[in-house]
Design a protein around this motif. Sequence first.
Motif, PDB file in Angstrom:
ATOM      1  N   ASP A  58       0.850  -1.237  -0.040  1.00 10.37           N
ATOM      2  CA  ASP A  58      -0.093  -0.246   0.029  1.00 10.37           C
ATOM      3  C   ASP A  58       0.893   1.301   0.016  1.00 10.37           C
ATOM      4  O   ASP A  58       1.542   1.595   0.946  1.00 10.37           O
ATOM      5  CB  ASP A  58      -1.003   0.002   1.266  1.00 10.37           C
ATOM      6  N   ASN A  82       5.078  -6.277  -2.818  1.00  9.87           N
ATOM      7  CA  ASN A  82       4.521  -7.447  -2.096  1.00  9.87           C
ATOM      8  C   ASN A  82       5.608  -8.426  -1.534  1.00  9.87           C
ATOM      9  O   ASN A  82       6.812  -8.544  -2.212  1.00  9.87           O
ATOM     10  CB  ASN A  82       3.846  -8.285  -2.817  1.00  9.87           C
ATOM     11  N   TYR A 117     -10.875   1.769   0.499  1.00  9.65           N
ATOM     12  CA  TYR A 117     -10.440   0.358   0.416  1.00  9.65           C
ATOM     13  C   TYR A 117     -11.538  -0.491   0.011  1.00  9.65           C
ATOM     14  O   TYR A 117     -11.420  -1.759  -0.365  1.00  9.65           O
ATOM     15  CB  TYR A 117      -9.578  -0.085   1.396  1.00  9.65           C
ATOM     16  N   ARG A 130      -8.904  -3.877  -3.003  1.00 20.62           N
ATOM     17  CA  ARG A 130      -7.468  -3.912  -3.455  1.00 20.62           C
ATOM     18  C   ARG A 130      -6.658  -2.936  -2.441  1.00 20.62           C
ATOM     19  O   ARG A 130      -6.473  -1.927  -2.378  1.00 20.62           O
ATOM     20  CB  ARG A 130      -7.283  -3.403  -4.637  1.00 20.62           C
ATOM     21  N   ASP A 132      -3.171  -3.346  -3.220  1.00 19.85           N
ATOM     22  CA  ASP A 132      -2.103  -3.190  -3.892  1.00 19.85           C
ATOM     23  C   ASP A 132      -2.788  -2.480  -5.158  1.00 19.85           C
ATOM     24  O   ASP A 132      -3.450  -3.195  -6.076  1.00 19.85           O
ATOM     25  CB  ASP A 132      -1.168  -4.365  -4.026  1.00 19.85           C
ATOM     26  N   ILE A 135      -2.988  -4.315  -8.649  1.00 14.28           N
ATOM     27  CA  ILE A 135      -3.997  -5.491  -8.825  1.00 14.28           C
ATOM     28  C   ILE A 135      -5.001  -4.841  -9.664  1.00 14.28           C
ATOM     29  O   ILE A 135      -5.756  -3.897  -9.428  1.00 14.28           O
ATOM     30  CB  ILE A 135      -4.522  -6.041  -7.440  1.00 14.28           C
ATOM     31  N   ARG A 213     -11.504 -10.225   0.140  1.00 16.53           N
ATOM     32  CA  ARG A 213     -10.257  -9.625   0.337  1.00 16.53           C
ATOM     33  C   ARG A 213      -9.034 -10.606   0.078  1.00 16.53           C
ATOM     34  O   ARG A 213      -8.253 -10.176  -0.488  1.00 16.53           O
ATOM     35  CB  ARG A 213     -10.131  -8.918   1.852  1.00 16.53           C
ATOM     36  N   ASN A 217      -6.585  -9.946  -2.988  1.00 21.73           N
ATOM     37  CA  ASN A 217      -5.149  -9.626  -2.970  1.00 21.73           C
ATOM     38  C   ASN A 217      -4.180 -10.579  -3.102  1.00 21.73           C
ATOM     39  O   ASN A 217      -2.951 -10.749  -2.779  1.00 21.73           O
ATOM     40  CB  ASN A 217      -4.997  -8.952  -1.603  1.00 21.73           C
ATOM     41  N   GLU A 219      -3.844 -13.227  -1.150  1.00 20.08           N
ATOM     42  CA  GLU A 219      -3.038 -13.207  -0.078  1.00 20.08           C
ATOM     43  C   GLU A 219      -2.326 -14.731   0.353  1.00 20.08           C
ATOM     44  O   GLU A 219      -1.217 -14.566   0.855  1.00 20.08           O
ATOM     45  CB  GLU A 219      -3.998 -12.926   1.123  1.00 20.08           C
TER      46      GLU A 219
END
Length: 302
Positions: A58, A82, A117, A130, A132, A135, A213, A217, A219
Amino acid sequence: MEIPQHGHEPVLLRQVLQLTDPQPGDIVLDCTVGRGGHAAAIAQRIKPNGLLLCVDVDPANLEYAKVRLAGLEVRCRFFQANFAELDEILSTAGVKNADVILADLGVSTNQLFSEKYGLSFSIDGPLDMRLDPRISQNAADLLGSLPEKELADLIYALSEERYSRRIARAVVEARRQGPITRTKQLADIVHSVTGPVRHGRIDAATRTFQALRIAVNGELDHLKALLQTLPKVISLGGRAALISFHSGEDRLVKQAMREWRYEGRCEILTGKPVTADEPELMNNPRSRSAKLRVARFGRTDT
Protein backbone atom coordinates in the motif's frame (compact mmCIF):
# COMPACT_ATOMS: atom_id res chain seq x y z
CA MET A 1 5.69 17.31 8.69
CA GLU A 2 3.59 16.55 11.74
CA ILE A 3 2.58 12.93 12.10
CA PRO A 4 -1.15 12.48 12.74
CA GLN A 5 -2.69 9.73 14.84
CA HIS A 6 -1.27 6.57 13.33
CA GLY A 7 -4.57 4.70 13.31
CA HIS A 8 -3.07 1.29 13.93
CA GLU A 9 -1.78 -0.37 17.09
CA PRO A 10 0.99 -2.89 16.43
CA VAL A 11 -0.24 -6.22 17.77
CA LEU A 12 1.80 -8.41 20.12
CA LEU A 13 4.61 -5.84 20.05
CA ARG A 14 6.16 -6.83 23.38
CA GLN A 15 6.16 -10.50 22.42
CA VAL A 16 7.61 -9.81 18.96
CA LEU A 17 10.51 -7.86 20.48
CA GLN A 18 11.13 -10.47 23.15
CA LEU A 19 11.13 -13.46 20.79
CA THR A 20 12.99 -11.91 17.84
CA ASP A 21 15.42 -10.05 20.13
CA PRO A 22 16.71 -7.48 17.58
CA GLN A 23 20.31 -6.45 18.26
CA PRO A 24 22.37 -3.35 17.38
CA GLY A 25 23.57 -3.66 13.81
CA ASP A 26 20.98 -6.24 12.74
CA ILE A 27 19.41 -6.19 9.30
CA VAL A 28 15.63 -6.37 9.80
CA LEU A 29 13.11 -6.99 7.05
CA ASP A 30 9.60 -5.80 7.93
CA CYS A 31 7.54 -7.43 5.20
CA THR A 32 4.36 -5.52 6.08
CA VAL A 33 5.49 -2.23 7.57
CA GLY A 34 1.99 -0.70 7.48
CA ARG A 35 1.93 2.41 9.66
CA GLY A 36 5.37 1.63 11.09
CA GLY A 37 4.38 0.52 14.60
CA HIS A 38 6.56 -2.58 14.86
CA ALA A 39 9.29 -0.94 12.78
CA ALA A 40 9.58 2.10 15.08
CA ALA A 41 10.10 -0.14 18.11
CA ILE A 42 12.55 -2.42 16.30
CA ALA A 43 14.56 0.59 15.11
CA GLN A 44 15.31 1.49 18.74
CA ARG A 45 16.87 -1.96 19.21
CA ILE A 46 19.08 -2.05 16.10
CA LYS A 47 20.45 1.51 16.14
CA PRO A 48 22.86 3.09 15.47
CA ASN A 49 24.19 0.99 12.57
CA GLY A 50 21.34 -1.40 11.87
CA LEU A 51 19.36 -1.51 8.63
CA LEU A 52 15.57 -1.59 8.45
CA LEU A 53 14.01 -2.72 5.17
CA CYS A 54 10.38 -1.61 5.08
CA VAL A 55 8.03 -3.28 2.62
CA ASP A 56 4.33 -2.72 1.96
CA VAL A 57 1.96 -3.11 -0.98
CA ASP A 58 0.00 0.00 0.00
CA PRO A 59 1.81 3.16 -1.18
CA ALA A 60 -0.22 5.38 1.19
CA ASN A 61 0.81 3.41 4.27
CA LEU A 62 4.39 3.24 3.01
CA GLU A 63 4.56 7.02 2.68
CA TYR A 64 3.13 7.35 6.18
CA ALA A 65 5.78 4.97 7.54
CA LYS A 66 8.52 7.03 5.88
CA VAL A 67 7.41 10.08 7.84
CA ARG A 68 6.96 8.19 11.08
CA LEU A 69 10.40 6.58 10.87
CA ALA A 70 12.23 9.69 9.67
CA GLY A 71 14.93 10.96 12.00
CA LEU A 72 15.56 7.65 13.76
CA GLU A 73 19.18 6.68 14.34
CA VAL A 74 18.96 3.80 11.92
CA ARG A 75 19.13 3.37 8.17
CA CYS A 76 15.74 2.75 6.56
CA ARG A 77 14.91 1.71 3.01
CA PHE A 78 11.38 1.54 1.67
CA PHE A 79 9.89 -0.72 -1.00
CA GLN A 80 6.39 -0.59 -2.46
CA ALA A 81 6.18 -4.30 -3.15
CA ASN A 82 4.57 -7.55 -2.08
CA PHE A 83 6.52 -9.79 0.27
CA ALA A 84 6.22 -12.52 -2.34
CA GLU A 85 8.87 -10.47 -4.18
CA LEU A 86 11.43 -11.06 -1.41
CA ASP A 87 14.32 -11.99 -3.71
CA GLU A 88 13.92 -8.83 -5.78
CA ILE A 89 13.61 -6.64 -2.68
CA LEU A 90 16.82 -7.93 -1.13
CA SER A 91 18.65 -7.77 -4.45
CA THR A 92 17.65 -4.13 -4.90
CA ALA A 93 18.76 -3.39 -1.33
CA GLY A 94 22.10 -5.08 -1.94
CA VAL A 95 21.44 -7.41 0.99
CA LYS A 96 21.96 -11.18 0.92
CA ASN A 97 20.47 -12.16 4.29
CA ALA A 98 18.30 -10.62 7.00
CA ASP A 99 18.77 -11.23 10.73
CA VAL A 100 15.10 -10.69 11.58
CA ILE A 101 12.13 -11.14 9.26
CA LEU A 102 8.71 -9.98 10.45
CA ALA A 103 5.39 -10.35 8.65
CA ASP A 104 2.21 -9.02 10.28
CA LEU A 105 -0.45 -10.44 7.98
CA GLY A 106 -3.29 -8.31 9.32
CA VAL A 107 -4.99 -5.35 7.69
CA SER A 108 -4.17 -1.93 9.18
CA THR A 109 -7.00 -0.29 11.08
CA ASN A 110 -6.81 2.78 8.85
CA GLN A 111 -7.33 0.53 5.81
CA LEU A 112 -10.24 -1.27 7.41
CA PHE A 113 -12.13 1.91 8.20
CA SER A 114 -11.31 3.96 5.11
CA GLU A 115 -14.04 3.90 2.49
CA LYS A 116 -11.53 4.01 -0.37
CA TYR A 117 -10.46 0.40 0.27
CA GLY A 118 -13.97 -0.98 0.65
CA LEU A 119 -12.90 -3.52 3.26
CA SER A 120 -15.63 -2.80 5.78
CA PHE A 121 -19.39 -2.39 5.67
CA SER A 122 -19.42 -0.04 8.68
CA ILE A 123 -18.84 2.77 6.15
CA ASP A 124 -20.50 2.50 2.75
CA GLY A 125 -17.96 2.74 -0.04
CA PRO A 126 -16.88 1.24 -3.35
CA LEU A 127 -16.54 -2.55 -3.23
CA ASP A 128 -12.85 -2.49 -4.09
CA MET A 129 -10.69 -4.29 -1.46
CA ARG A 130 -7.39 -3.90 -3.35
CA LEU A 131 -4.52 -3.06 -1.02
CA ASP A 132 -2.03 -3.06 -3.89
CA PRO A 133 -3.02 -0.61 -6.67
CA ARG A 134 -1.15 -2.80 -9.16
CA ILE A 135 -3.94 -5.39 -8.90
CA SER A 136 -6.37 -5.10 -11.82
CA GLN A 137 -9.45 -6.97 -10.55
CA ASN A 138 -11.36 -5.60 -7.56
CA ALA A 139 -14.01 -7.25 -5.37
CA ALA A 140 -16.92 -5.95 -7.46
CA ASP A 141 -15.33 -7.47 -10.57
CA LEU A 142 -14.94 -10.79 -8.76
CA LEU A 143 -18.54 -10.82 -7.54
CA GLY A 144 -19.78 -9.98 -11.01
CA SER A 145 -17.86 -12.67 -12.85
CA LEU A 146 -17.60 -15.80 -10.69
CA PRO A 147 -20.09 -18.62 -11.31
CA GLU A 148 -22.27 -19.44 -8.30
CA LYS A 149 -20.46 -22.66 -7.32
CA GLU A 150 -17.00 -21.08 -7.57
CA LEU A 151 -18.15 -18.13 -5.47
CA ALA A 152 -19.61 -20.43 -2.82
CA ASP A 153 -16.44 -22.53 -2.72
CA LEU A 154 -14.29 -19.39 -2.44
CA ILE A 155 -16.31 -17.97 0.47
CA TYR A 156 -16.25 -21.28 2.33
CA ALA A 157 -12.58 -22.06 1.71
CA LEU A 158 -11.34 -18.63 2.77
CA SER A 159 -13.64 -17.95 5.71
CA GLU A 160 -15.35 -21.22 6.69
CA GLU A 161 -18.70 -19.46 6.30
CA ARG A 162 -21.38 -22.12 6.78
CA TYR A 163 -23.93 -20.13 4.75
CA SER A 164 -21.57 -19.83 1.78
CA ARG A 165 -23.83 -21.58 -0.76
CA ARG A 166 -26.88 -19.55 0.21
CA ILE A 167 -24.87 -16.33 0.14
CA ALA A 168 -23.50 -17.16 -3.33
CA ARG A 169 -27.00 -17.89 -4.58
CA ALA A 170 -28.26 -14.57 -3.18
CA VAL A 171 -25.37 -12.71 -4.85
CA VAL A 172 -26.13 -14.29 -8.23
CA GLU A 173 -29.82 -13.39 -7.90
CA ALA A 174 -28.99 -9.81 -6.86
CA ARG A 175 -26.55 -9.21 -9.71
CA ARG A 176 -29.24 -10.08 -12.25
CA GLN A 177 -30.85 -6.80 -11.19
CA GLY A 178 -27.59 -4.87 -11.62
CA PRO A 179 -23.93 -4.87 -10.60
CA ILE A 180 -22.98 -5.07 -6.91
CA THR A 181 -20.55 -2.19 -6.48
CA ARG A 182 -20.98 -0.93 -2.89
CA THR A 183 -20.01 -2.43 0.46
CA LYS A 184 -23.46 -1.85 1.92
CA GLN A 185 -25.05 -3.65 -1.03
CA LEU A 186 -23.02 -6.77 -0.31
CA ALA A 187 -23.59 -6.58 3.44
CA ASP A 188 -27.34 -6.31 2.87
CA ILE A 189 -27.26 -9.36 0.60
CA VAL A 190 -25.40 -11.40 3.24
CA HIS A 191 -27.78 -10.22 5.97
CA SER A 192 -30.76 -11.22 3.82
CA VAL A 193 -29.46 -14.78 4.12
CA THR A 194 -28.16 -14.85 7.67
CA GLY A 195 -30.49 -12.36 9.34
CA PRO A 196 -29.03 -10.67 12.40
CA VAL A 197 -26.88 -13.72 13.15
CA ARG A 198 -23.49 -12.83 14.58
CA HIS A 199 -20.45 -15.05 15.13
CA GLY A 200 -19.90 -14.05 18.75
CA ARG A 201 -19.43 -10.28 18.55
CA ILE A 202 -18.58 -10.33 14.85
CA ASP A 203 -21.15 -9.25 12.27
CA ALA A 204 -22.38 -12.07 10.03
CA ALA A 205 -21.07 -10.32 6.89
CA THR A 206 -17.50 -10.21 8.21
CA ARG A 207 -16.52 -13.65 6.95
CA THR A 208 -17.73 -13.00 3.41
CA PHE A 209 -15.84 -9.71 3.30
CA GLN A 210 -12.73 -11.48 4.62
CA ALA A 211 -12.93 -14.16 1.95
CA LEU A 212 -13.25 -11.62 -0.85
CA ARG A 213 -10.34 -9.53 0.48
CA ILE A 214 -8.10 -12.59 0.64
CA ALA A 215 -9.07 -13.61 -2.89
CA VAL A 216 -8.71 -10.14 -4.44
CA ASN A 217 -5.26 -9.63 -2.92
CA GLY A 218 -4.05 -13.20 -3.45
CA GLU A 219 -3.05 -13.29 0.20
CA LEU A 220 -2.61 -17.03 0.68
CA ASP A 221 -0.61 -17.47 -2.53
CA HIS A 222 1.68 -14.61 -1.52
CA LEU A 223 2.12 -16.10 1.95
CA LYS A 224 3.08 -19.45 0.41
CA ALA A 225 5.70 -17.67 -1.73
CA LEU A 226 7.09 -15.89 1.34
CA LEU A 227 7.32 -19.14 3.31
CA GLN A 228 9.13 -20.82 0.43
CA THR A 229 11.72 -18.05 0.05
CA LEU A 230 12.23 -17.08 3.70
CA PRO A 231 14.63 -19.89 4.73
CA LYS A 232 16.90 -19.00 1.80
CA VAL A 233 17.33 -15.34 2.80
CA ILE A 234 17.55 -15.45 6.61
CA SER A 235 20.93 -15.46 8.30
CA LEU A 236 22.38 -18.18 10.52
CA GLY A 237 20.79 -17.51 13.90
CA GLY A 238 18.15 -15.30 12.28
CA ARG A 239 14.63 -15.06 13.69
CA ALA A 240 11.42 -15.18 11.66
CA ALA A 241 8.16 -13.95 13.19
CA LEU A 242 4.79 -14.24 11.49
CA ILE A 243 1.50 -12.91 12.86
CA SER A 244 -1.63 -14.44 11.35
CA PHE A 245 -5.28 -13.51 11.81
CA HIS A 246 -7.27 -16.42 10.47
CA SER A 247 -6.99 -20.18 10.44
CA GLY A 248 -5.90 -20.49 6.80
CA GLU A 249 -2.87 -18.26 7.36
CA ASP A 250 -1.95 -19.85 10.68
CA ARG A 251 -2.19 -23.34 9.20
CA LEU A 252 0.28 -22.44 6.43
CA VAL A 253 2.72 -20.86 8.89
CA LYS A 254 2.53 -23.80 11.29
CA GLN A 255 3.08 -26.34 8.51
CA ALA A 256 6.03 -24.40 7.08
CA MET A 257 7.76 -24.10 10.45
CA ARG A 258 7.31 -27.81 11.10
CA GLU A 259 8.87 -28.58 7.71
CA TRP A 260 11.79 -26.24 8.42
CA ARG A 261 12.37 -27.95 11.75
CA TYR A 262 12.12 -31.42 10.19
CA GLU A 263 14.73 -30.39 7.63
CA GLY A 264 17.03 -29.26 10.47
CA ARG A 265 16.84 -25.61 9.45
CA CYS A 266 15.30 -24.06 12.55
CA GLU A 267 14.13 -24.27 16.12
CA ILE A 268 10.53 -23.26 16.77
CA LEU A 269 10.46 -20.79 19.67
CA THR A 270 6.68 -20.85 20.11
CA GLY A 271 5.34 -24.29 21.03
CA LYS A 272 1.85 -22.85 20.73
CA PRO A 273 1.00 -19.62 18.95
CA VAL A 274 1.38 -16.56 21.17
CA THR A 275 -1.84 -14.59 21.61
CA ALA A 276 -2.71 -11.23 23.13
CA ASP A 277 -2.90 -10.91 26.90
CA GLU A 278 -5.82 -9.33 28.74
CA PRO A 279 -4.40 -5.76 28.84
CA GLU A 280 -3.81 -5.77 25.08
CA LEU A 281 -7.26 -7.21 24.42
CA MET A 282 -8.78 -4.41 26.47
CA ASN A 283 -6.74 -1.75 24.66
CA ASN A 284 -6.98 -3.24 21.17
CA PRO A 285 -9.93 -5.63 20.66
CA ARG A 286 -8.79 -6.42 17.11
CA SER A 287 -5.79 -8.25 18.59
CA ARG A 288 -8.09 -11.09 19.69
CA SER A 289 -7.50 -12.98 16.42
CA ALA A 290 -3.72 -12.48 16.27
CA LYS A 291 -1.44 -15.53 16.50
CA LEU A 292 2.34 -15.15 16.59
CA ARG A 293 4.73 -17.94 15.64
CA VAL A 294 8.52 -17.49 15.74
CA ALA A 295 11.40 -19.66 14.51
CA ARG A 296 15.17 -19.26 14.96
CA PHE A 297 17.29 -20.51 12.06
CA GLY A 298 20.52 -22.44 12.17
CA ARG A 299 21.20 -26.16 12.10
CA THR A 300 19.45 -28.04 14.89
CA ASP A 301 21.14 -31.44 14.48
CA THR A 302 24.52 -30.52 15.99
